[in-house]
Write a protein that holds these residues in place. Structure first.
Motif, PDB file in Angstrom:
ATOM      1  N   UNK A 175       0.835  -1.201   0.000  1.00  0.00           N
ATOM      2  CA  UNK A 175       0.000   0.000   0.000  1.00  0.00           C
ATOM      3  C   UNK A 175       0.875   1.258   0.000  1.00  0.00           C
ATOM      4  N   UNK A 176       0.266   2.350  -0.405  1.00  0.00           N
ATOM      5  CA  UNK A 176       0.860   3.662  -0.227  1.00  0.00           C
ATOM      6  C   UNK A 176       0.159   4.359   0.920  1.00  0.00           C
ATOM      7  N   UNK A 177       0.241   5.686   0.996  1.00  0.00           N
ATOM      8  CA  UNK A 177      -0.485   6.417   2.044  1.00  0.00           C
ATOM      9  C   UNK A 177      -1.968   6.072   2.009  1.00  0.00           C
ATOM     10  N   UNK A 178      -2.474   5.604   3.127  1.00  0.00           N
ATOM     11  CA  UNK A 178      -3.849   5.117   3.195  1.00  0.00           C
ATOM     12  C   UNK A 178      -4.566   5.788   4.356  1.00  0.00           C
ATOM     13  N   UNK A 179      -5.807   6.123   4.161  1.00  0.00           N
ATOM     14  CA  UNK A 179      -6.554   6.921   5.132  1.00  0.00           C
ATOM     15  C   UNK A 179      -7.105   6.036   6.256  1.00  0.00           C
ATOM     16  N   UNK A 180      -6.192   5.548   7.067  1.00  0.00           N
ATOM     17  CA  UNK A 180      -6.580   4.775   8.247  1.00  0.00           C
ATOM     18  C   UNK A 180      -6.771   5.718   9.435  1.00  0.00           C
ATOM     19  N   UNK A 181      -7.281   5.174  10.520  1.00  0.00           N
ATOM     20  CA  UNK A 181      -7.495   5.982  11.712  1.00  0.00           C
ATOM     21  C   UNK A 181      -6.191   6.614  12.210  1.00  0.00           C
ATOM     22  N   UNK A 182      -5.120   5.795  12.192  1.00  0.00           N
ATOM     23  CA  UNK A 182      -3.832   6.307  12.661  1.00  0.00           C
ATOM     24  C   UNK A 182      -3.299   7.426  11.790  1.00  0.00           C
ATOM     25  N   UNK A 183      -3.472   7.287  10.490  1.00  0.00           N
ATOM     26  CA  UNK A 183      -2.990   8.308   9.553  1.00  0.00           C
ATOM     27  C   UNK A 183      -3.832   9.574   9.671  1.00  0.00           C
ATOM     28  N   UNK A 184      -5.131   9.419   9.873  1.00  0.00           N
ATOM     29  CA  UNK A 184      -5.997  10.588  10.061  1.00  0.00           C
ATOM     30  C   UNK A 184      -5.539  11.386  11.281  1.00  0.00           C
ATOM     31  N   UNK A 185      -5.219  10.684  12.369  1.00  0.00           N
ATOM     32  CA  UNK A 185      -4.723  11.360  13.568  1.00  0.00           C
ATOM     33  C   UNK A 185      -3.397  12.043  13.307  1.00  0.00           C
TER      34      UNK A 185
ATOM     35  N   UNK B  64      -8.682 -10.416  -3.704  1.00  0.00           N
ATOM     36  CA  UNK B  64      -8.399 -11.102  -4.971  1.00  0.00           C
ATOM     37  C   UNK B  64      -7.220 -12.057  -4.834  1.00  0.00           C
ATOM     38  N   UNK B  65      -6.140 -11.595  -4.201  1.00  0.00           N
ATOM     39  CA  UNK B  65      -4.939 -12.428  -4.062  1.00  0.00           C
ATOM     40  C   UNK B  65      -5.227 -13.665  -3.217  1.00  0.00           C
ATOM     41  N   UNK B  66      -6.226 -13.580  -2.348  1.00  0.00           N
ATOM     42  CA  UNK B  66      -6.617 -14.734  -1.530  1.00  0.00           C
ATOM     43  C   UNK B  66      -7.508 -15.711  -2.273  1.00  0.00           C
ATOM     44  N   UNK B  67      -7.935 -15.355  -3.468  1.00  0.00           N
ATOM     45  CA  UNK B  67      -8.942 -16.150  -4.174  1.00  0.00           C
ATOM     46  C   UNK B  67      -8.332 -17.264  -5.013  1.00  0.00           C
ATOM     47  N   UNK B  68      -9.197 -18.139  -5.464  1.00  0.00           N
ATOM     48  CA  UNK B  68      -8.796 -19.196  -6.391  1.00  0.00           C
ATOM     49  C   UNK B  68      -8.343 -18.599  -7.713  1.00  0.00           C
ATOM     50  N   UNK B  69      -8.954 -17.482  -8.094  1.00  0.00           N
ATOM     51  CA  UNK B  69      -8.621 -16.848  -9.368  1.00  0.00           C
ATOM     52  C   UNK B  69      -7.176 -16.353  -9.415  1.00  0.00           C
ATOM     53  N   UNK B  70      -6.567 -16.147  -8.259  1.00  0.00           N
ATOM     54  CA  UNK B  70      -5.186 -15.648  -8.209  1.00  0.00           C
ATOM     55  C   UNK B  70      -4.177 -16.779  -8.065  1.00  0.00           C
ATOM     56  N   UNK B  71      -4.523 -17.975  -8.506  1.00  0.00           N
ATOM     57  CA  UNK B  71      -3.692 -19.153  -8.274  1.00  0.00           C
ATOM     58  C   UNK B  71      -2.335 -19.110  -8.968  1.00  0.00           C
ATOM     59  N   UNK B  72      -2.177 -18.285  -9.991  1.00  0.00           N
ATOM     60  CA  UNK B  72      -0.894 -18.190 -10.691  1.00  0.00           C
ATOM     61  C   UNK B  72      -0.065 -16.994 -10.233  1.00  0.00           C
ATOM     62  N   UNK B  73      -0.531 -16.308  -9.209  1.00  0.00           N
ATOM     63  CA  UNK B  73       0.190 -15.142  -8.684  1.00  0.00           C
ATOM     64  C   UNK B  73       0.875 -15.531  -7.387  1.00  0.00           C
ATOM     65  N   UNK B  74       2.200 -15.669  -7.434  1.00  0.00           N
ATOM     66  CA  UNK B  74       2.955 -16.018  -6.233  1.00  0.00           C
ATOM     67  C   UNK B  74       4.383 -15.494  -6.361  1.00  0.00           C
ATOM     68  N   UNK B  75       4.979 -15.230  -5.210  1.00  0.00           N
ATOM     69  CA  UNK B  75       6.327 -14.667  -5.199  1.00  0.00           C
ATOM     70  C   UNK B  75       6.372 -13.235  -5.678  1.00  0.00           C
ATOM     71  N   UNK B  76       5.222 -12.561  -5.675  1.00  0.00           N
ATOM     72  CA  UNK B  76       5.121 -11.225  -6.255  1.00  0.00           C
ATOM     73  C   UNK B  76       5.002 -10.155  -5.184  1.00  0.00           C
ATOM     74  N   UNK B  77       5.429  -8.939  -5.550  1.00  0.00           N
ATOM     75  CA  UNK B  77       5.204  -7.745  -4.748  1.00  0.00           C
ATOM     76  C   UNK B  77       4.180  -6.911  -5.490  1.00  0.00           C
ATOM     77  N   UNK B  78       2.967  -6.879  -4.978  1.00  0.00           N
ATOM     78  CA  UNK B  78       1.841  -6.289  -5.684  1.00  0.00           C
ATOM     79  C   UNK B  78       1.542  -4.900  -5.128  1.00  0.00           C
ATOM     80  N   UNK B  79       1.606  -3.915  -5.995  1.00  0.00           N
ATOM     81  CA  UNK B  79       1.534  -2.527  -5.565  1.00  0.00           C
ATOM     82  C   UNK B  79       0.116  -1.979  -5.643  1.00  0.00           C
ATOM     83  N   UNK B  80      -0.316  -1.338  -4.556  1.00  0.00           N
ATOM     84  CA  UNK B  80      -1.572  -0.622  -4.526  1.00  0.00           C
ATOM     85  C   UNK B  80      -1.291   0.723  -3.855  1.00  0.00           C
ATOM     86  N   UNK B  81      -0.252   1.421  -4.429  1.00  0.00           N
ATOM     87  CA  UNK B  81       0.319   2.602  -3.780  1.00  0.00           C
ATOM     88  C   UNK B  81       0.113   3.886  -4.579  1.00  0.00           C
ATOM     89  N   UNK B  82      -0.814   3.817  -5.519  1.00  0.00           N
ATOM     90  CA  UNK B  82      -1.157   5.020  -6.247  1.00  0.00           C
ATOM     91  C   UNK B  82      -0.104   5.528  -7.200  1.00  0.00           C
TER      92      UNK B  82
END
Length: 264
Positions: A184-194, A239-257
């Motif tokens: 993840x990148x900067x994410x609007x969690x409770x701690x970050x809001x504070x 998604x990564x926890x799903x059956x559909x993601x069965x070929x995704x492994x050993x990866x660094x998956x970015x959701x950091x904007x």
């Protein structure tokens, strides 16, 4: 795409708020039986009630334990011996000048951010391997790739998760168990809001203005140009926890904007 996780057992550490709670919610909504972990019984009870109301599920389990300690991990394992989906979300952060980061600071952040995932994965991966199916995730950060000068120890701990995840994926090669890191990148969690509110007071600006200022000064390469919502990070985790993601492994998956200046 219809993600269906019915019959799967999921355990998420650091799951009473923020990204961890969003992941727990998403997995439960997809059908998984979810166990949340936290150190405060009242907070666990409140979060359990929120999850039951939000997801309509009455099978949300709780474990009172400090996953950042060896004893706490043993408590978790004793109460939940097997899982199909393990999300190592527990983590702490905080700014501190490098020359003031003492040995104890390094040890604390390593125990919580890294060793918690090592201890739980070492146990649960065995069962996943023997059953021929499993999902292990480590919640890292874009700070693993862009080590922040204001909290080097945090960035280093998240970079360690990258190596851990890749190595464990190799250990489990061909087993039906996937291992990935989520960044993840900067994410609007409770701690970050504070944190943003505190910074806003120091700067004499409004809390609404501070995220934009923070991104311009600290993450100028952001393509999203806003903080992500916890649910946006959780969507990738589900998604990564799903059956559909069965070929995704050993990866660094970015959701950091798009903060990381790389096309790879």
């Amino acid at each position: 795409m219809q993600i269906e996780l019915s019959g799967k057992q999921a355990l998420i550490t650091g799951s009473t708020a923020g990204i961890g709670l969003a992941i727990a919610t998403g997995l439960a909504e997809a059908g998984a039986q979810v166990t949340i972990v936290g150190r405060d019984q009242n907070k666990l009870d409140q979060t359990q009630a929120i999850l039951v109301k939000t997801t309509g599920r009455n099978d949300i389990k709780t474990i009172l334990a400090d996953a950042g300690s060896a004893e706490g991990c043993q408590t978790i394992i004793a109460q939940q011996p097997d899982v199909d989906i393990l999300v190592n979300n527990l983590g702490i952060y905080g700014g501190k000048p490098f020359f003031e980061i003492e040995d104890a600071d390094w040890e604390t952040i390593y125990q919580i951010n890294v060793m918690s995932g090592i201890r739980l994965s070492r146990h649960y991966a065995k069962g996943m391997q023997s059953r021929g199916w499993g999902r292990i995730q480590f919640i890292s950060s874009e700070s693993a790739l862009n080590i922040p000068a204001e909290m080097v120890h945090y960035g280093v701990s998240k970079a360690a998760l990258q190596g851990l995840s890749r190595g464990l994926a190799k250990v489990l090669a061909g087993s039906g168990v996937t291992v990935n890191t989520i960044l993840p990148g900067p994410t609007r969690t409770e701690g970050v809001i504070t944190m943003m509110a505190d910074m806003a007071r120091e700067r004499g600006v409004t809390p609404e203005e501070m995220p934009g200022i923070f991104l311009r000064e600290n993450r100028p390469s952001s393509l999203l140009q806003r903080f992500a919502e916890p649910e946006e990070v959780a969507n990738l985790c589900v998604y990564v926890a799903s059956e559909q993601a069965s070929a995704t492994t050993g990866a660094a998956l970015r959701v950091e904007g798009g903060i990381v200046e790389s096309i790879a």
